[in-house]
Design a protein around this motif. Sequence first.
Motif, PDB file in Angstrom:
ATOM      1  N   GLU A 287      53.089  59.513  53.412  1.00  0.00           N
ATOM      2  CA  GLU A 287      51.813  59.004  52.866  1.00  0.00           C
ATOM      3  C   GLU A 287      50.896  58.510  53.970  1.00  0.00           C
ATOM      4  O   GLU A 287      49.709  58.824  54.013  1.00  0.00           O
ATOM      5  N   LEU A 288      51.498  57.738  54.882  1.00  0.00           N
ATOM      6  CA  LEU A 288      50.698  57.184  55.985  1.00  0.00           C
ATOM      7  C   LEU A 288      50.122  58.313  56.835  1.00  0.00           C
ATOM      8  O   LEU A 288      48.931  58.296  57.188  1.00  0.00           O
ATOM      9  N   LEU A 289      50.963  59.312  57.128  1.00  0.00           N
ATOM     10  CA  LEU A 289      50.502  60.406  57.997  1.00  0.00           C
ATOM     11  C   LEU A 289      49.346  61.168  57.348  1.00  0.00           C
ATOM     12  O   LEU A 289      48.401  61.554  58.036  1.00  0.00           O
ATOM     13  N   SER A 290      49.410  61.340  56.012  1.00  0.00           N
ATOM     14  CA  SER A 290      48.282  62.088  55.437  1.00  0.00           C
ATOM     15  C   SER A 290      47.022  61.223  55.424  1.00  0.00           C
ATOM     16  O   SER A 290      45.923  61.743  55.660  1.00  0.00           O
ATOM     17  N   SER A 291      47.143  59.913  55.226  1.00  0.00           N
ATOM     18  CA  SER A 291      45.942  59.052  55.314  1.00  0.00           C
ATOM     19  C   SER A 291      45.383  59.084  56.736  1.00  0.00           C
ATOM     20  O   SER A 291      44.164  59.089  56.940  1.00  0.00           O
ATOM     21  N   LEU A 292      46.281  59.103  57.713  1.00  0.00           N
ATOM     22  CA  LEU A 292      45.803  59.097  59.106  1.00  0.00           C
ATOM     23  C   LEU A 292      45.138  60.423  59.471  1.00  0.00           C
ATOM     24  O   LEU A 292      44.209  60.464  60.268  1.00  0.00           O
ATOM     25  N   SER A 293      45.616  61.529  58.842  1.00  0.00           N
ATOM     26  CA  SER A 293      44.945  62.816  59.096  1.00  0.00           C
ATOM     27  C   SER A 293      43.510  62.745  58.592  1.00  0.00           C
ATOM     28  O   SER A 293      42.578  63.199  59.265  1.00  0.00           O
ATOM     29  N   LEU A 294      43.323  62.149  57.407  1.00  0.00           N
ATOM     30  CA  LEU A 294      41.958  62.031  56.867  1.00  0.00           C
ATOM     31  C   LEU A 294      41.103  61.140  57.757  1.00  0.00           C
ATOM     32  O   LEU A 294      39.931  61.426  58.024  1.00  0.00           O
ATOM     33  N   LEU A 295      41.721  60.048  58.227  1.00  0.00           N
ATOM     34  CA  LEU A 295      40.985  59.140  59.132  1.00  0.00           C
ATOM     35  C   LEU A 295      40.530  59.910  60.372  1.00  0.00           C
ATOM     36  O   LEU A 295      39.393  59.764  60.833  1.00  0.00           O
ATOM     37  N   ARG A 296      41.403  60.774  60.875  1.00  0.00           N
ATOM     38  CA  ARG A 296      41.067  61.513  62.101  1.00  0.00           C
ATOM     39  C   ARG A 296      39.955  62.545  61.841  1.00  0.00           C
ATOM     40  O   ARG A 296      39.151  62.813  62.727  1.00  0.00           O
ATOM     41  N   ILE A 299      36.914  60.620  62.191  1.00  0.00           N
ATOM     42  CA  ILE A 299      36.633  60.287  63.602  1.00  0.00           C
ATOM     43  C   ILE A 299      36.032  61.496  64.318  1.00  0.00           C
ATOM     44  O   ILE A 299      35.102  61.351  65.118  1.00  0.00           O
ATOM     45  N   ARG A 300      36.542  62.678  63.993  1.00  0.00           N
ATOM     46  CA  ARG A 300      36.003  63.880  64.653  1.00  0.00           C
ATOM     47  C   ARG A 300      34.537  64.108  64.279  1.00  0.00           C
ATOM     48  O   ARG A 300      33.802  64.771  65.001  1.00  0.00           O
ATOM     49  N   GLY A 301      34.096  63.525  63.166  1.00  0.00           N
ATOM     50  CA  GLY A 301      32.702  63.667  62.751  1.00  0.00           C
ATOM     51  C   GLY A 301      31.782  62.642  63.405  1.00  0.00           C
ATOM     52  O   GLY A 301      30.574  62.669  63.179  1.00  0.00           O
ATOM     53  N   LEU A 302      32.317  61.700  64.166  1.00  0.00           N
ATOM     54  CA  LEU A 302      31.467  60.665  64.777  1.00  0.00           C
ATOM     55  C   LEU A 302      30.734  61.229  65.991  1.00  0.00           C
ATOM     56  O   LEU A 302      31.181  62.205  66.602  1.00  0.00           O
ATOM     57  N   SER A 303      29.605  60.604  66.335  1.00  0.00           N
ATOM     58  CA  SER A 303      28.794  61.136  67.440  1.00  0.00           C
ATOM     59  C   SER A 303      29.162  60.541  68.787  1.00  0.00           C
ATOM     60  O   SER A 303      29.169  61.243  69.796  1.00  0.00           O
ATOM     61  N   TYR A 304      29.451  59.238  68.824  1.00  0.00           N
ATOM     62  CA  TYR A 304      29.574  58.571  70.126  1.00  0.00           C
ATOM     63  C   TYR A 304      30.965  57.995  70.382  1.00  0.00           C
ATOM     64  O   TYR A 304      31.209  57.381  71.412  1.00  0.00           O
ATOM     65  N   LEU A 305      31.849  58.136  69.401  1.00  0.00           N
ATOM     66  CA  LEU A 305      33.227  57.659  69.579  1.00  0.00           C
ATOM     67  C   LEU A 305      34.161  58.844  69.462  1.00  0.00           C
ATOM     68  O   LEU A 305      33.874  59.796  68.729  1.00  0.00           O
ATOM     69  N   LYS A 315      49.636  55.870  66.556  1.00  0.00           N
ATOM     70  CA  LYS A 315      48.835  55.150  67.552  1.00  0.00           C
ATOM     71  C   LYS A 315      47.469  55.823  67.615  1.00  0.00           C
ATOM     72  O   LYS A 315      47.395  57.055  67.743  1.00  0.00           O
ATOM     73  N   LEU A 316      46.419  55.030  67.512  1.00  0.00           N
ATOM     74  CA  LEU A 316      45.065  55.584  67.556  1.00  0.00           C
ATOM     75  C   LEU A 316      44.284  54.885  68.669  1.00  0.00           C
ATOM     76  O   LEU A 316      43.987  53.693  68.575  1.00  0.00           O
ATOM     77  N   SER A 317      43.989  55.638  69.736  1.00  0.00           N
ATOM     78  CA  SER A 317      43.173  55.083  70.828  1.00  0.00           C
ATOM     79  C   SER A 317      41.759  55.614  70.667  1.00  0.00           C
ATOM     80  O   SER A 317      41.557  56.826  70.600  1.00  0.00           O
ATOM     81  N   ILE A 318      40.819  54.702  70.619  1.00  0.00           N
ATOM     82  CA  ILE A 318      39.417  55.088  70.447  1.00  0.00           C
ATOM     83  C   ILE A 318      38.641  54.731  71.705  1.00  0.00           C
ATOM     84  O   ILE A 318      38.812  53.637  72.252  1.00  0.00           O
ATOM     85  N   ARG A 319      37.815  55.661  72.163  1.00  0.00           N
ATOM     86  CA  ARG A 319      36.934  55.325  73.282  1.00  0.00           C
ATOM     87  C   ARG A 319      35.506  55.787  72.978  1.00  0.00           C
ATOM     88  O   ARG A 319      35.289  56.671  72.123  1.00  0.00           O
ATOM     89  N   ALA A 320      34.581  55.174  73.689  1.00  0.00           N
ATOM     90  CA  ALA A 320      33.183  55.573  73.550  1.00  0.00           C
ATOM     91  C   ALA A 320      32.945  56.750  74.475  1.00  0.00           C
ATOM     92  O   ALA A 320      33.508  56.803  75.569  1.00  0.00           O
ATOM     93  N   LEU A 367      34.129  50.650  59.504  1.00  0.00           N
ATOM     94  CA  LEU A 367      33.725  49.970  60.740  1.00  0.00           C
ATOM     95  C   LEU A 367      33.519  50.958  61.883  1.00  0.00           C
ATOM     96  O   LEU A 367      32.627  50.777  62.709  1.00  0.00           O
ATOM     97  N   LEU A 368      34.332  52.027  61.916  1.00  0.00           N
ATOM     98  CA  LEU A 368      34.142  53.025  62.983  1.00  0.00           C
ATOM     99  C   LEU A 368      32.778  53.706  62.822  1.00  0.00           C
ATOM    100  O   LEU A 368      32.078  53.972  63.807  1.00  0.00           O
ATOM    101  N   ILE A 369      32.386  53.948  61.576  1.00  0.00           N
ATOM    102  CA  ILE A 369      31.072  54.574  61.335  1.00  0.00           C
ATOM    103  C   ILE A 369      29.960  53.627  61.809  1.00  0.00           C
ATOM    104  O   ILE A 369      28.999  54.032  62.466  1.00  0.00           O
ATOM    105  N   GLN A 370      30.148  52.330  61.522  1.00  0.00           N
ATOM    106  CA  GLN A 370      29.150  51.326  61.967  1.00  0.00           C
ATOM    107  C   GLN A 370      29.131  51.227  63.500  1.00  0.00           C
ATOM    108  O   GLN A 370      28.063  51.230  64.126  1.00  0.00           O
ATOM    109  N   LEU A 371      30.322  51.183  64.087  1.00  0.00           N
ATOM    110  CA  LEU A 371      30.403  51.062  65.546  1.00  0.00           C
ATOM    111  C   LEU A 371      29.788  52.288  66.227  1.00  0.00           C
ATOM    112  O   LEU A 371      29.136  52.177  67.273  1.00  0.00           O
TER     113      LEU A 371
END
Length: 472
Positions: A287-296, A299-305, A315-320, A367-371
């Motif tokens: 369950e967790l892995l499928s939620s994390l796939s959606l989260l990713r 993230i791939r749709g973000l412009s600056y992160l 483990k999720l490492s985010i950088r600008a 929050l990632l969308i806001q950031l």
Amino acid sequence: MADNQATAPIYDALIRHIKDSRGNFHVPGHKQGQAFDTEVLSLFGRILPMDMTEVGELDDLHQPTGVIREAQELAAQAFEAEETFFLTGGTTAGNLALVLSCCRRGERLIVQRDSHQSVFNGMALAGVRPVYLSGRSDPMTGGLNPIKPEDLEEAIRRYPDSKGVFITSPDYFGRVQPVAELAAICRRHGLPFLVDEAHGAHFSFHPELPDAACHAGADAAVQSTHKMLPAMTMASMLHLKGGRVNREKVARWLRVIQSSSPSYPLMASLDLARRWMVQKGQGALSELLSSLSLLRVKIRGLSYLEEVTSDDPLKLSIRAKKSVSGYRLLDWFGKRGIHMELADHKRVLAVFSVGTSQEEIGLLVKLLIQLDKEVIHMPGEKPVEGLDVPVISESRLALGEGSSAWSDILLEGAVGKVAAEMVIPYPPGIPLVLPGEIFTAESIRWIQHILDNGGRVRGIRPGFPHKVYVIQ
Ligand SMILES: Cc1ncc(COP(=O)(O)O)c(C=O)c1O
């Protein structure tokens, strides 16, 4: 061999004991919660009756013959080990015991250069001469690649008297080493292959996760059950397989290192974490892995992160994409009541587990969308160059040597001096400079950078101006 994974022998014994006990004339002094700060009793009160000592059928961690032995056998089965030791002093205790069991004063151990301080502390206690082995620098990322099997072969060829090999896999950020290949090399040379698997206790419970070290051929693996599985802080396990690590010696060193009054709530939490993971772990991880796939996907749709990918999906490492430090991102989340695991100069790390709720993942997405909208307005920082680490090198000191002739000097004046003390950004607890290494302009710039960004660095003299300890 115990075979009933549905039981939790330590926890069950505690519950029986609580039910049957009519009088308590033993430690601890709170007498199962009868005397305790009344203001906090509503919080602590449920757990205090379980905070017991070695009475009745509660067994003895240091010489287990009853319920603790049974619980350890069940854990060994669940984690594909032959023998498991419960640790109440964290993976720190396990790493110390492994080094002390495998090496004597003056002997050599091949050790991954970016190991946790506990591995180096073990070597300092044992008086071991480290041979450092490192992954090669990756010019694209500025980080280190996994260790190359041929580099391990070369280290063994250059230092054939080494007593073993100690690596860390996965690291804090979820990067794994080629454990099976390194294990095969050690097996061929008859060397104990020890793995600090502090961050990988969940690997045994889902086929989409990397192989657990014991499965991949390690002789010993130490796991912080409390980090990635539902156990209490400080509760860890040391797993052994095969005969290259002397089990009697490990047990003896654990008796030296750990308290003679180990915590029953911690031991019960290990027992319960094992049972929970065997019974429900794979489903919960799916369950967790499928939620994390959606989260990713988000993230791939973000412009600056963007994500700095690793081998462990938990483990999720985010950088600008522009150069904003991870410390600034950590701070941004902190101001919104979201506490990340840690940051470094370029990324911020989120750790997930079977305890993470869907609501929390949803909040993180928002929050990632806001950031992503705000990060573009944050001040950029000059990128810090990666440290140049030799692939194979020998320490000029046996760790723990030379402690008498120390002095402290200003950090900026330490270039060219020999370090007397580990200098450790914490977290993650991986020493930047080790005793016997020379402070370089680069390493000092790194230390200064971490301090300037509000990071904590151990091994620096408390107060201002910053001072470090050097050998005269
Ligand atoms: C790689 C590694 N090994 C060992 C440890 C020590 O683990 P524990 O906190 O369980 O003592 C840590 C802690 O962060 C770690 O990151």
